[in-house]
Design a protein around this motif. Sequence first.
Motif, mmCIF file in Angstrom:
data_model
loop_
_atom_site.group_PDB
_atom_site.id
_atom_site.type_symbol
_atom_site.label_atom_id
_atom_site.label_comp_id
_atom_site.label_asym_id
_atom_site.label_seq_id
_atom_site.Cartn_x
_atom_site.Cartn_y
_atom_site.Cartn_z
ATOM 1 N N MET A 131 7.292 0.010 7.181
ATOM 2 C CA MET A 131 8.086 1.233 7.030
ATOM 3 C C MET A 131 9.580 0.938 7.143
ATOM 4 O O MET A 131 10.382 1.549 6.436
ATOM 5 N N ARG A 132 9.964 0.002 7.993
ATOM 6 C CA ARG A 132 11.389 -0.367 8.086
ATOM 7 C C ARG A 132 11.883 -0.949 6.752
ATOM 8 O O ARG A 132 13.000 -0.680 6.319
ATOM 9 N N LYS A 133 11.026 -1.745 6.110
ATOM 10 C CA LYS A 133 11.400 -2.304 4.809
ATOM 11 C C LYS A 133 11.575 -1.186 3.779
ATOM 12 O O LYS A 133 12.547 -1.181 3.020
ATOM 13 N N LEU A 134 10.653 -0.242 3.773
ATOM 14 C CA LEU A 134 10.754 0.886 2.840
ATOM 15 C C LEU A 134 11.977 1.747 3.146
ATOM 16 O O LEU A 134 12.624 2.266 2.234
ATOM 17 N N ILE B 20 3.652 5.839 -2.723
ATOM 18 C CA ILE B 20 4.885 6.567 -3.032
ATOM 19 C C ILE B 20 5.146 6.580 -4.538
ATOM 20 O O ILE B 20 5.433 7.629 -5.122
ATOM 21 N N LEU B 21 5.048 5.431 -5.185
ATOM 22 C CA LEU B 21 5.389 5.341 -6.604
ATOM 23 C C LEU B 21 4.334 5.958 -7.521
ATOM 24 O O LEU B 21 4.628 6.260 -8.667
ATOM 25 N N PHE B 22 3.110 6.136 -7.014
ATOM 26 C CA PHE B 22 2.068 6.759 -7.830
ATOM 27 C C PHE B 22 1.771 8.177 -7.377
ATOM 28 O O PHE B 22 0.718 8.732 -7.669
ATOM 29 N N ASP B 23 2.737 8.763 -6.641
ATOM 30 C CA ASP B 23 2.733 10.188 -6.300
ATOM 31 C C ASP B 23 1.580 10.614 -5.396
ATOM 32 O O ASP B 23 1.194 11.769 -5.381
ATOM 33 N N GLU B 24 1.026 9.672 -4.629
ATOM 34 C CA GLU B 24 0.011 10.049 -3.660
ATOM 35 C C GLU B 24 0.656 10.495 -2.357
ATOM 36 O O GLU B 24 0.061 11.253 -1.603
ATOM 37 N N LEU B 25 1.862 9.999 -2.094
ATOM 38 C CA LEU B 25 2.705 10.502 -1.010
ATOM 39 C C LEU B 25 3.902 11.160 -1.682
ATOM 40 O O LEU B 25 4.604 10.531 -2.466
ATOM 41 N N LYS B 26 4.124 12.417 -1.390
ATOM 42 C CA LYS B 26 5.161 13.202 -2.056
ATOM 43 C C LYS B 26 6.468 13.192 -1.265
ATOM 44 O O LYS B 26 6.466 12.961 -0.057
ATOM 45 N N PRO B 27 7.591 13.474 -1.940
ATOM 46 C CA PRO B 27 8.873 13.563 -1.236
ATOM 47 C C PRO B 27 8.796 14.557 -0.072
ATOM 48 O O PRO B 27 8.269 15.658 -0.217
ATOM 49 N N GLN C 110 15.042 0.231 1.745
ATOM 50 C CA GLN C 110 15.088 0.401 0.297
ATOM 51 C C GLN C 110 15.330 1.859 -0.102
ATOM 52 O O GLN C 110 15.401 2.180 -1.276
ATOM 53 N N GLY C 111 15.431 2.725 0.905
ATOM 54 C CA GLY C 111 15.745 4.123 0.638
ATOM 55 C C GLY C 111 14.568 4.977 0.214
ATOM 56 O O GLY C 111 14.760 6.087 -0.277
ATOM 57 N N LEU C 112 13.341 4.493 0.401
ATOM 58 C CA LEU C 112 12.170 5.249 -0.053
ATOM 59 C C LEU C 112 11.543 6.120 1.032
ATOM 60 O O LEU C 112 10.783 7.032 0.717
ATOM 61 N N TYR D 245 0.839 -1.202 0.000
ATOM 62 C CA TYR D 245 0.000 0.000 0.000
ATOM 63 C C TYR D 245 0.876 1.254 0.000
ATOM 64 O O TYR D 245 0.694 2.158 -0.828
ATOM 65 N N LEU D 246 1.838 1.316 0.927
ATOM 66 C CA LEU D 246 2.706 2.490 1.020
ATOM 67 C C LEU D 246 3.574 2.636 -0.232
ATOM 68 O O LEU D 246 3.757 3.753 -0.734
#
Length: 164
Positions: A50-53, A19-26, A56-58, A14-15
């Motif tokens: 979140m630890r996994k993300l 992130i990849l579809f720009d629903e959560l921005k940098p 992965q540096g996201l 979900y997260l």
Amino acid sequence: MKKNEGLSEQVYNYLLSQILFDELKPGEKIAEAKIAQEFNTSRTPIREAMRKLESQGLIQIFPKRYAQVATFSEKEIQDIGMIRISLDILSIKLVAINGSKAELLNLKSIAVQCLDAFRNNDGVQRRKLDSDFHKELCRISKNNLLFNMQEDLSLKIQFILMHN
């Protein structure tokens, strides 16, 4: 525990999608409590995802404060690009040794589809196919470590392409 592992993976997907579809921005903070409520769960699977993300540096986690979607400096983007180029060069050398004609034709097919997506202004499909191309190049190299490195790098690159 298996239920939490499955839930953690659902939250991760979900997260990642957000992130990849720009629903959560940098730089945007991640509402841990809201996600826990949406999934009707404790914060434990949310934190696992979140630890996994983060690995992965996201996302960036600031313990006991908050987590936010990652941001990349120009230098970090350049470094990631140099790593991708280096992985590609090594992959190409190994593909020349290990690749079959059928595998190369499949790689060409992915490249053509990626070009078509570019010409059709389909950014989402183009980013996915670009990632698929580089991962396939590594897969054909028959080097699992190289493939795993490319897989991790691909998420960062998709994210960067989305926001730059």
